[in-house]
Each structure stands twice: as structure tokens, then as C-alpha cells.
Design a protein around this motif. Structure first.
Motif, short mmCIF file in Angstrom:
data_model
loop_
_atom_site.label_atom_id
_atom_site.label_comp_id
_atom_site.label_asym_id
_atom_site.label_seq_id
_atom_site.Cartn_x
_atom_site.Cartn_y
_atom_site.Cartn_z
N ALA A 141 0.80 -1.22 0.00
CA ALA A 141 0.00 0.00 0.00
C ALA A 141 0.84 1.28 0.00
O ALA A 141 0.29 2.36 -0.06
N THR A 142 2.16 1.14 0.09
CA THR A 142 3.00 2.33 0.10
C THR A 142 2.92 2.99 -1.27
O THR A 142 3.34 2.44 -2.27
N ILE A 183 0.18 9.65 -2.48
CA ILE A 183 -1.20 10.13 -2.66
C ILE A 183 -1.16 11.66 -2.69
O ILE A 183 -0.78 12.29 -1.70
N ASP A 243 -6.77 12.63 1.65
CA ASP A 243 -6.68 11.18 1.44
C ASP A 243 -5.42 10.62 2.08
O ASP A 243 -5.43 9.54 2.67
N ARG A 244 -4.33 11.36 1.97
CA ARG A 244 -3.07 10.91 2.56
C ARG A 244 -3.20 10.85 4.08
O ARG A 244 -2.76 9.89 4.72
N SER A 290 -5.94 10.43 5.80
CA SER A 290 -6.82 9.31 6.12
C SER A 290 -6.06 7.98 6.07
O SER A 290 -6.20 7.14 6.96
N GLU A 291 -5.23 7.82 5.04
CA GLU A 291 -4.46 6.57 4.92
C GLU A 291 -3.44 6.44 6.04
O GLU A 291 -3.25 5.36 6.59
N GLU A 292 -2.81 7.54 6.42
CA GLU A 292 -1.84 7.50 7.52
C GLU A 292 -2.53 7.15 8.84
O GLU A 292 -1.99 6.42 9.66
N ASP A 342 -5.25 5.32 9.14
CA ASP A 342 -5.54 3.89 9.05
C ASP A 342 -4.30 3.05 9.34
O ASP A 342 -4.38 2.05 10.05
N ARG A 343 -3.16 3.47 8.80
CA ARG A 343 -1.92 2.73 9.02
C ARG A 343 -1.53 2.77 10.50
O ARG A 343 -1.08 1.77 11.06
#
Length: 140
Positions: free
Chosen positions: A53-54, A57, A62-63, A65-67, A69-70
Motif C-alpha cells: 500500500a505504500t 497520494i 486522502d493521505r 486518512s491513509e496515515e 488507518d496505518r
């Protein structure tokens, strides 16, 4: 080396058999090993997914949000890592003959409690006392 203990597929520890006999110990050993294997498998899958997933973005929301989640996933894995350490500790207690007995009182921990939480080190009563003391000190 210990002899193999026969354990039927549908075996469940019962109160009417001797506490922590060879069958009960084998039952809990297998339960702990299965749980550990599942946790380690989940951890391996997470690492693989995080590596896949790396990506870059461009959208900042969005970035973020992904961070988030991680970070949540990594926190979960850290809790599981600590749980694996507790499982290893329980497996060592099985090997040395201390499994199933309360660390505080030396009394047997109920089979129901061990079945629900095989890493338990305190009897239900001792755990409740511990939590009450913790709550009192936390309120200070």
C-alpha cells in the motif's frame, strides 16, 4: 521428551477430572499455539499489505486518512505483539508446571476462566482485587 497425549477433537476440560492433568495441559497448550499462530499470520499479512500500500497520494486529506488507518493498524499489531509475549509466557508456565494457578494466591484458576482467557495469571477474585486497587490508585 514427554509422551504424546491423546486428545479427542471434542475434548473440553471438565471440573470432575484432576486439575491440570496431562489432557488439560495439552488442551491449553494447543489452544495457545493455535492462537499464537493466528496472531503471527495476521501480523505477516499486515506487513505485506502495508508494503503493497505504500504509494504517493497527492490529495492531502486522502493521505491523512491513509496515515491514520496505518497508525491504527500498527497500534493493533503492537497489542498483538504483546499478546504473543503473554502466550509465550503461558506456554512456559505449562512447561514448568505452573500453568492454571493464580500468581497471587497459588489457588487454581477456574477452567471456565482459562478457557475464555488462556493467558490468565490471576484467579477471578485476585483479578477483581487487582482492578479495584488499580482504580483506587488511578483516582488519586
Amino acid at each position: 521428551m514427554k509422551a504424546e497425549v491423546f486428545l479427542p477433537e471434542d475434548y473440553t476440560p471438565a471440573e470432575d477430572e484432576p486439575f491440570m492433568n496431562a489432557r488439560q495441559l495439552e488442551y491449553f497448550r494447543r489452544k495457545l499455539l493455535k492462537w499464537k499462530s493466528e496472531l503471527l499470520g495476521d501480523s505477516k499479512n499486515t506487513i505485506e499489505e502495508l508494503q503493497k500500500a505504500t504509494r504517493n497520494i497527492p490529495d492531502i486529506a486522502d493521505r491523512a486518512s491513509e496515515e491514520t488507518d496505518r497508525a491504527l493498524e500498527l497500534r493493533t499489531r503492537d497489542r498483538q505483539r504483546k499478546l504473543v509475549a503473554k502466550i509465550d509466557s503461558a506456554l512456559r508456565r505449562i512447561e514448568v508446571g505452573e500453568y492454571g494457578y493464580c500468581e497471587e494466591t497459588g489457588e487454581p484458576i477456574s477452567l471456565k476462566r482459562l478457557d475464555a482467557r488462556p493467558i490468565a495469571t490471576l484467579s477471578l477474585e485476585a483479578q477483581e482485587r487487582h482492578e479495584r486497587r488499580e482504580k483506587v490508585h488511578r483516582d488519586d
